[in-house]
Each structure stands twice: as structure tokens, then as C-alpha cells.
Design an enzyme around this catalytic site. Structure first.
Site, short mmCIF file in Angstrom:
data_model
loop_
_atom_site.label_atom_id
_atom_site.label_comp_id
_atom_site.label_asym_id
_atom_site.label_seq_id
_atom_site.Cartn_x
_atom_site.Cartn_y
_atom_site.Cartn_z
N HIS A 1 51.07 10.22 14.29
CA HIS A 1 52.20 10.79 13.54
C HIS A 1 53.45 10.92 14.41
O HIS A 1 53.36 11.11 15.62
CB HIS A 1 51.81 12.17 13.02
CG HIS A 1 50.75 12.13 11.98
ND1 HIS A 1 51.03 11.94 10.65
CD2 HIS A 1 49.40 12.23 12.07
CE1 HIS A 1 49.90 11.93 9.97
NE2 HIS A 1 48.89 12.11 10.80
N CYS B 1 29.04 -11.33 12.81
CA CYS B 1 29.57 -10.64 11.62
C CYS B 1 30.57 -11.56 10.96
O CYS B 1 31.64 -11.81 11.52
CB CYS B 1 30.22 -9.33 12.04
SG CYS B 1 31.29 -8.62 10.78
#
Lengths: 415, 573
Positions: B132, B491
Site C-alpha cells: 500500500h 505444472c
């Protein structure tokens, strides 16, 4: 290995193998690229029988079926690579395609005039059907459970609940029972089974595994491992009915809630995807909207039988080998989505002409129906069906006798 | 009863919360009693913060509710018995790991205790990864100060740790121009106070920067210092670098009690032995008040604020470039910003989180209604987002104090206890700054009883391993030639190679469960959610560690994936 092929087939399962062989039989130089270590696709782990009744007139197991296809491929002039992953694909200036392939040997680039996408499908996950509650170990898709049992030789469960009555779910119910696990029941949110009728009889009824229709899983309970599953009956809108909730102690939840065609590579080529099939839009030659790119098998739409998968691969491979860039004159095959779940192919290319093999699924379980195919003002086909089920794919064939400008598949009653 | 306490008591009565006993304890206020609903308990705690005490100790019980026992590891052994580390850090979240790494700059014997089987198991892997800008914090708060300072530290820190970080900015959006102007004054005031860069964006500017914004957003503010990273990759990287610099981690280790003598912690009892640290750092997240209580220093209370987040398929990642949320006027001053949509560092999209008070500290279950509400609220912000893009969802719990403020200080009453507690949002953004502060406090405290000298061997750079998705064709070619395992994709959704998984298994903090691998290198994070790769990852862990498949767990403890081998020749029925 060559630098350039006439046909590159993405995927070495039943669709890809058949496509490669038929393309090679047309004289094309063909490369199969398989991402797994072995050819055969998902058939490798499907050790039950029932494969090949249409294609070979025999009941084979998945590995037997795959072996036949692999042998035939090895006897044809086809190159293949395994443990090889296509990381990128792009169109090149001469109209062909360039693939980037990653493997233990390094990175390589291969060019091809045409591509056949035969990547198969993947299973929907628990999350895609919005299963909530805890997230412990013991939530598996039926295919993963099948891999654990049939390939690795380990039991993923001792007592489980199966959600979804798809074919793999029912086959795994039987398989796990045979291996000594207890399948508490198979639960299906819809009011009809999702898989083939023969699997309901052979996998569930014969083993006294209860099938609970209009019932779904509402919550998973368990900290580290599944401890229980909450199920509830659903109303007509598939909303759980509060006072029917029931908690079933078990160690696993196995899901067979649908399959999704794998088209991530296709999307890199801007191939348009049909929302109904989740596969590419194709014409009667299995060619997508991108000239030179063909799609077949479960990457195109999810088939009921490996036999159909091979059949579509065979056709796609043949057309890919004989592909010549030309103007397309495409007629969309219209249908009412209230009657049909989907229709494949979605287009007829008048320039290519030839026979149209149409596959479709009805939207609902219905009896005494008639299916018509109209070319312009002529009804060229009408066929009676005692029963149509969304879970059972139907196929019809027609050869237009004159130039087609519009095509519609429709359904009506008979009696 | 002191006047202030009396006034609090009567205020609670007036607000319809009767029967609460209020007593002053040190400089804090303690509330006791029983209420029939959780929200009233929260409200009572919040009211008590308005009376100028250091902290609120809210012991009000919820009628008919018994707090479940902390989920504890089953192991009992003497692995760390009799150890005498200089520093013990309780908690292996991003705060504990940041502190561990920061303190490894000193020549100290540091031991991190984590009750789970891996680091980053609670809030540190259950947040949106946003760094943030600091604009959401009130002025003159630790939350604001730590946030702004921590934010600025991330560029260098991520380079040292070799994890991806992108300073892509964020938008605070409004559906009403007038409200946007009004909010502008508040933002400008905070921005000036903290030194945060900001810019007003009209509708045209917003659409220029985010072409897929729907017309819901009519105006907004852009904060270019906002960034994004993978919070669990960061935590793991901090822990690994700490280990490389001599810190020891004891996983599956829970603190059960402390023994104090003359206002000082003498020993800490765990399930793996009793240890005798010189200093204890409390970085125990949602349990930080329980740890403080063990040292009889509970002057704050954690009320667990839960949030649920939805993850969308990577295909939608390119549709947004930054983090953004539509804000209503009442949210401007509140403790949570109401969530939004954002692109993650791995190019997925996150939607949410929501925020609600509930009494459970480690219940990470998700709920249909909440997930649906999150989707309904935020998907409409971006033209191309559909509910069917959701691939998974998860829940996290914020460790909030009633003061809604961080507790970063040396205990006033226990000489060798330092708190890094109440670290909720923006805890991730603040972590490096909090670590620096805690390290300073701890070194000062330790200096009272020992000489603390810098670690001359400290290496800020974590061991480099290849990240194949960031490499060009030729770079990939090079690493695969050196190690063919980098060529084998395990994957298929996230395109993760066997080599990367092996690196994770054999790292400084070895990953030996399927989820631990997933947090480090992402297999199973994609659209198939591990359907194809979980068995393959299991096999690689076995092969690298010598474990057998039935010993491999999803996430430690009893989360074994498999039972025994299938019976030979099938089971007899």
C-alpha cells in the site's frame, strides 16, 4: 526431427495419435508434441474396459486402446517428442506457424504449415463448482484419484463421498470399491445422471453404491484432512434446502463435476472459442477460424467415448495434411439453444464442400423427439430418437447435394 | 472506581451494552462480562478505546461460545530443549521472518518458533500482496508511518531477496465526482503529512490508464508508489535469507507457557522442549495477545477480522494493470478500504477482500454468500470480468487490536519481551520498517546484558535460482543446458519445471509438503488447481527427500494426501 513440418500435432493422446497417423497417410510430414513423459494421454490411467467398441469392435482397456494407436503411429512416418512443452506459438510471414518447445534437451523452434490442437481436456475443480467450507487434504478430482490408484498404486481414500455423476466419477466409485475403499454415495446436483447409462448400471448399481440425485455438497469440514462432508437436497434452482442438510463422516471428497477443453495454446493464436463447448469454433473440416489450425478430440468438445475422439482426430489430421489456403465461404449451423446443448461443427465451409458429420447433445432429457437438419428450404435429414440425453452425444451425417447458403438443426416431437 | 472508568461504564450502558465490568490494569482498561452477540463485544471494545488508555483488554465472553483451542502441532520431542538462544522470535509470518532476517545482521543466536509446518501459513499467505502507498492511514499513526517507510524499502529488499516486485500504482475510485473532490482534501492532507505522491484523475485519464474500467468509476486518485508482490514468496525468501545468515527455524513448534522471574522471561516452554532465551519477540499474529498474556503483559486484545478473496484466471491478468477499488464516503475514514480488484505479481486477478468481525482466530473456511457478495461488488468495475473466471478463493484473518494500531514496542513490565503485535493491514507493506524498528529495540534491550556486534558475514542476497517464466528463449536454453531438469514442465498451467520444484525442496528452508512447494514455485496455483501436478510434485518430493508417498502431506501435520498402497490383487470383499 526436422525444422519444418507439414502438420504439427499438439498432444499425443487418442485424438493426436489418430490425427498424426491420418495426416501421415496423406503423405504429410508430421510431428507429435506431447507434454507428458509418455504417449497415450489420459487413457494411460483408464484401466477399466469399454474402449474401442466402435473403432476396433472389441472391448479394450484404456492402455490397450492407447497401445494400438501408438503402434499404428510408430508404423507410420510420424516424428514424436515427449516431455516437451509448447511454451509459445505464433504465425509466421509465410502463413505457417512457429512453435517454441521446452524440454530437457533445451529450447527449440519448429515450424509447421498447419497445426492440429489435440490437447484434451481438464477436470473442473471443487472451486469452479463453488465448494465452500474448509480446505483440508482429501479433496480430489476423480482423475487425480484415478492417477493415485492406477498409476502410483496408492489409496487416496478409505471412505469417500463422490460429487458429480460424470463418467470418471462413477468409474472411480467402482474402482475404489474394488480396491477396498468405501464409497458412501455418489451425489448429483441435477435430477439425471451426468454420465452414460451403462456406467450407472455397471459402476454403481452392480456395486450397491447409492446415487443421490438433486443433492449436492454444501460444505467441507476438516482441519488437516477431510473429516466430514455436508450434503443437502436442492430445489429446482439448484439451491440447497436447509432442512435436508446431512453430515457424512468421511476422509475424502472426490469430484466428477465436468470437463473443460484445454485451449490455452489455441488462445495464443486468437482462436475463437464457443461458449457452449468451451472448444474452438470449427467447420466440417475441423478447421478453426484461423486458417491452418485444426482442433479435435476433447480439446474441441468433451466426447463420451475415446472412439469418437479418435474419429475426430483422424478427420482433422487428414484435412490438415490436405490444407490449401483459400477463400472461405462459411455457413453457420443454427440451432435453438433451448433444445440443444451444443452442435459441432458450428460451421459448414461451402468452398470445401463434402460430407458434414454433425455431433450434438440435447439440452434436456427428452423422449420421442425428432431431429431435423435443414439446408436452406430443404429438410435433408430427419431422424427419430426414442430418448435424447445431455449426457449422450449423438452423431448424424449428411452430404449436401447443392450449394448451401443456410443450415439449421432443429428438434420436434414425433408420434 | 476512578472517574474515567466510571464514565466508560456509563457510556457502555447508554449504548445498550450493560453488565460490563471495567477495571484499570496498569495503563490499560480491562472489560469483563458476557454478551449474547459478537458485534456488541466488538462495539464495547471500540468504545473503550476512546477513553485515553494505552490499550483495551477485552475479556468479554460470547454467551454459549467456547473459543476452540489453538491448532497445535502433534509432535512432542526435545528437539530444542535446553537451548539458550539470544533471541527467540515467536511466529514465522512475514513479521517474524522480516525480524529474523533483520536481526541476522548481528552476531546473535536467533531461533524462530512457528507452530505450523512452514512459514507464511496464516495471514502472510492469505492477503492480496499489495504494498500500500499509505494513504489509507490516519496521520500520526504507527500504521501510516511504518507503511510509508516500509513501502519505500521494498525496491531494494526485493532485489536482495530475488523476488519479483512491481511498483504499479493504485487507484482509489469514486462513482460521484463531488465525493471524489471531497476525498481529495483528505488524501492531500495525508499525502503531505506522509510524503505520498498522488494525482487526481478524471474519467478520461482513468480510462486512458485502465481502458477496461466500466463507467462505474467517474473520478479517482492515483498513487504511483503502490506496488505488488507475492506475500508468501516474500516471507519464504526472508526466512531463507535469514537461515543463510545463521538464523534457525524450529517449525511445528508451539509456545505453551512462559516462566518469569523478577519481571523477566526466564524460560519458554514448547512442545519440543524448554528454552532459555535472552530476549523474546512476540510476532504471533492473531495469537499475539495470547503470547503477551503468557508473559502477563496482555495490554491489548486481538479481534480477528476475517476477509475472503477470489482469484481469477491468468487470462484476465492483462485486463488490468494495477490495484483499484471503488470507495464510498463512509469507507474513507474506516479501518478497511473495502477491497477491490488488482492484478497480482503472477498476473492473476484478485477480487476482494471483504472484512467482517468474528471470534475465530484460525478458521479459514470460505462461505458461498461472502464469495458471491465479493464478486457482485467488484466484478462490475472491469468490463471483461465474469464470475466464471474465478479459479479459486480463500480466507484470511487480520490480527486487529481495538485501537486499530500496531503494537511495536518493548514491554513496559517484562524487561526482555518485545511486541510486534496487532499487525493487520498494511502489515505486509510495513514489514521491513517494523523489522528495523523491532531490531533496534531488541538490540538495545540485549545490550543491557551482552555485547551485540554486527554479523560480519551477513549476506543480504538470497541464493539465486532461475525463474524460468522470467527468462528469454536464449536464457532458458542456457539454464536447461546446465541442468536439464529446468526443461521438464511439471505444472502445465503455470509452466513450472521439475528443476524449480527440486530447488524448492532443497532450499535453505526445505519445502516438503505440496502446499509448501506451491507457495514457493506455484505448481497447483493455476486453473487446474493441482489436478494434474499434485501427484507429480508428490513424486518429486519423495525422490528428493527419501520419503514415501503416504508420508507426503498437503500442509504438514495429519494432512497426508494418501493412505497405504493399493492391496495386491485387489481387495477381497
Amino acid at each position: 526431427m526436422k525444422q519444418r513440418y507439414r502438420v504439427c500435432v499438439l498432444g499425443g493422446g487418442p485424438a493426436g495419435l489418430a490425427a498424426a497417423v491420418s495426416a501421415a497417410n496423406e503423405g504429410a510430414q508430421v510431428l507429435i508434441i506431447e507434454r507428458e513423459a509418455k504417449l497415450g494421454g489420459i487413457l494411460k490411467q483408464c484401466i477399466h474396459d469399454g474402449f474401442g467398441l466402435i473403432r476396433f469392435g472389441q472391448r479394450l482397456t484404456g492402455p490397450e486402446y492407447a497401445e494400438r494407436e501408438i503402434k499404428e503411429m510408430l508404423g507410420s512416418k510420424v516424428d514424436y517428442i515427449t516431455s516437451s512443452f509448447v511454451t509459445n506459438v505464433k504465425r509466421i510471414s509465410d502463413g505457417g506457424f512457429e512453435l517454441e518447445i521446452q524440454s530437457a534437451n533445451g529450447m527449440m523452434k519448429v515450424q509447421s504449415d498447419t497445426l492440429v490442437i489435440a490437447c484434451g481436456c481438464r477436470e473442473k475443480t471443487s472451486r469452479q463448482v463453488f465448494i465452500h467450507g474448509d480446505r483440508p487434504a482429501g479433496i480430489y478430482s476423480a482423475g487425480t484419484a484415478q492417477y493415485f490408484v492406477n498409476i502410483m498404486g496408492y489409496m487416496p481414500t478409505k471412505r469417500c463421498v463422490i460429487l458429480g455423476s460424470g463418467d470418471i466419477g462413477m468409474i472411480m466409485a467402482r474402482r475404489l470399491t474394488l480396491e477396498g475403499a468405501e464409497v458412501e454415495g455418489v451425489y448429483e446436483i441435477k435430477d439425471t445422471p451426468a454420465g452414460l447409462a451403462r456406467n450407472v448400471a455397471q459402476c454403481l448399481d452392480d456395486f450397491d453404491i447409492p446415487l443421490h440425485l438433486s443433492t449436492t455438497v454444501t460444505r467441507v469440514i476438516g482441519d488437516k484432512r477431510v473429516e466430514a462432508i455436508e450434503v443437502a437436497k436442492v430445489d429446482k434452482n439448484f439451491c440447497p434446502i436447509e432442512n435436508t442438510k446431512r453430515i457424512i463422516p468421511c476422509d475424502s471428497l472426490i469430484l466428477s463435476v465436468g470437463l473443460l477443453p484445454e485451449n490455452e495454446i489455441a488462445q495464443k493464436l486468437d482462436i475463437e472459442i464457443d461458449f457452449a463447448t468451451k472448444g474452438a469454433y470449427v467447420d466440417q473440416c475441423f478447421m478453426t477460424n484461423v486458417p491452418g489450425v485444426f482442433s479435435c478430440g476433447n480439446a474441441l468438445h468433451v466426447n463420451d467415448l475415446a472412439d469418437y475422439v479418435s474419429e475426430s482426430g483422424e478427420l482433422a489430421g487428414k484435412y490438415a495434411a490436405n490444407f490449401r489456403p483459400s477463400q472461405r465461404d462459411i455457413v453457420k449451423i443454427e440451432y435453438d439453444s433451448k433444445d440443444f446443448l451444443y452442435v459441432v461443427p458450428q460451421y459448414y465451409d461451402v468452398t470445401q464442400g463434402g460430407e458434414l458429420s454433425l455431433y450434438f447433445r440435447s439440452k434436456t432429457d427428452c423422449k420421442d423427439r425428432k431431429v431435423y437438419l435443414d439446408f436452406d428450404d430443404d429438410t435433408v435429414l430427419d431422424k427419430k430418437y426414442k430418448r435424447l440425453l445431455p449426457s449422450e452425444m449423438e452423431a448424424v451425417k449428411v452430404k449436401p447435394k447443392k450449394k448451401v447458403t443456410s443450415a439449421t438443426l432443429r428438434m420436434g416431437d414425433f408420434k | 472506581m476512578p472517574k474515567k472508568v466510571e464514565k466508560l461504564h456509563s457510556t457502555l450502558m447508554k449504548k445498550g451494552i450493560p453488565g460490563i465490568e471495567c477495571t484499570q490494569w496498569h495503563n490499560s482498561i480491562k472489560l469483563e462480562g458476557e454478551l449474547g452477540n459478537w458485534q456488541d463485544i466488538i462495539t464495547a471494545g471500540k468504545i473503550a478505546t476512546k477513553f485515553g488508555y494505552k490499550g483495551v483488554v477485552n475479556e468479554i465472553k460470547l454467551r454459549g461460545f467456547k473459543e476452540p483451542e489453538i491448532k497445535a502441532p502433534k509432535i512432542k520431542d526435545n528437539a530444542i530443549d535446553n537451548r539458550r538462544p539470544d533471541v527467540v522470535i515467536i511466529g514465522g509470518g512475514v513479521i517474524g521472518c522480516s525480524i529474523a532476517r533483520e536481526m541476522s545482521k548481528y552476531d546473535l543466536d536467533i531461533l524462530v518458533l512457528e507452530k505450523e509446518s512452514d512459514v507464511a501459513m496464516h495471514a502472510s499467505s492469505r492477503n492480496d500482496g499489495m504494498i500500500h502507498p499509505g494513504i489509507a492511514s490516519h496521520t500520526n499513526t504507527l500504521r501510516g508511518k511504518m507503511n510509508v517507510k516500509g513501502n519505500a524499502m521494498y525496491t531494494k529488499l526485493c532485489q536482495e531477496l530475488d523476488i519479483p516486485f512491481e511498483r504499479y500504482g493504485n487507484f482509489i475510485l469514486f462513482d460521484d465526482k463531488k465525493i471524489a473532490y471531497g476525498a481529495g482534501a483528505l488524501f492531500a492532507y495525508r499525502a503531505k503529512h506522509y510524503g505520498i505522491e498522488m494525482e487526481y484523475c478524471n474519467r478520461e485519464k482513468l480510462v486512458e490508464l485502465e481502458p477496461n474500467l466500466t463507467d462505474k468509476a467517474v473520478a479517482g486518485y492515483s498513487f504511483p508508489s503502490a506496488g505488488v508482490l507475492s506475500p508468501y514468496k516474500l516471507t519464504v525468501a526472508l526466512a531463507e535469507n535469514a537461515v543463510e545468515n545463521g538464523v534457525e527455524f524450529s517449525l511445528d513448534t508451539i509456545v505453551t507457557s512462559m516462566h518469569k522471574l523478577h519481571g523477566e522471561i526466564v524460560s519458554v516452554q514448547t512442545n519440543r522442549g524448554k528454552i532459555y532465551p535472552k530476549a523474546v519477540i512476540n510476532a504471533a499474529g492473531t495469537f499475539s495477545d495470547c503470547v503477551a498474556d503468557m508473559a502477563e503483559d496482555k495490554f491489548f486484545t486481538i479481534h480477528p477480522r476475517k476477509g475472503e478473496i477470489v482469484i481469477l484466471d491468468k487470462k484476465k491478468g492483462p485486463d488490468v494493470t494495477r490495484s483499484m477499488g471503488l470507495v464510498s464516503p463512509e469507507m474513507l475514514y474506516s479501518t478497511s478500504k473495502g477491497g477491490g480488484v488488482m492484478r497480482t505479481i503472477d498476473n492473476n486477478v484478485l477480487v476482494g477482500p471483504d472484512a467482517y468481525e468474528q471470534p475465530l482466530r484460525e478458521d479459514f473456511s470460505t462461505h458461498r454468500e461472502n464469495i458471491q457478495a465479493v464478486l457482485n461488488k467488484h466484478l462490475k468495475l472491469i468490463k471483461t470480468f465474469e464470475p466464471s473466471d474465478a479459479i479459486t478463493y480463500f480466507a484470511g484473518i487480520r490480527a486487529c487490536t481495538y485501537e486499530e494500531e500496531f503494537v511495536i514496542e518493548r514491554s513496559e513490565y517484562v524487561k526482555n519481551l518485545i511486541h510486534a503485535a496487532g499487525i493487520q493491514s498494511p502489515g505486509l507493506a510495513s514489514a521491513p520498517a517494523i523489522a528495523e524498528e523491532i531490531c533496534k529495540i531488541t538490540v538495545n534491550a540485549l545490550s543491557e546484558c551482552m555485547q551485540v556486534i554486527p554479523n560480519s558475514k551477513f549476506n543480504p542476497n538470497r541464493r539465486r535460482v532461475p525463474h524460468l517464466d522470467k527468462l528469454s528463449f536464449d536464457e532458458k536454453q542456457k539454464v536447461i543446458k546446465e541442468n536439464p531438469d529446468y526443461g521438464v514442465i511439471v505444472c502445465r498451467c503455470e509452466e513450472i519445471s521439475r528443476g524449480e520444484i527440486i530447488d524448492a525442496v532443497n532450499s535453505a528452508l526445505p519445502a516438503t509438503s505440496v502446499d509448501a512447494i506451491k507457495r514457493r514455485v506455484r505448481p497447483g496455483m493455476g486453473r487446474c488447481q493441482g489436478g494434474f501436478c499434485a501427484p507429480l510434485v508428490t513424486n518429486i518430493i519423495c525422490e528428493q527427500t527419501g520419503l514415501t508417498p503416504e508420508q507426503i502431506t498437503k500442509c504438514g501435520g495429519d494432512s497426508n494426501l494418501l493412505f497405504e498402497k493399493t492391496p495386491k490383487g485387489g481387495a477381497s470383499k
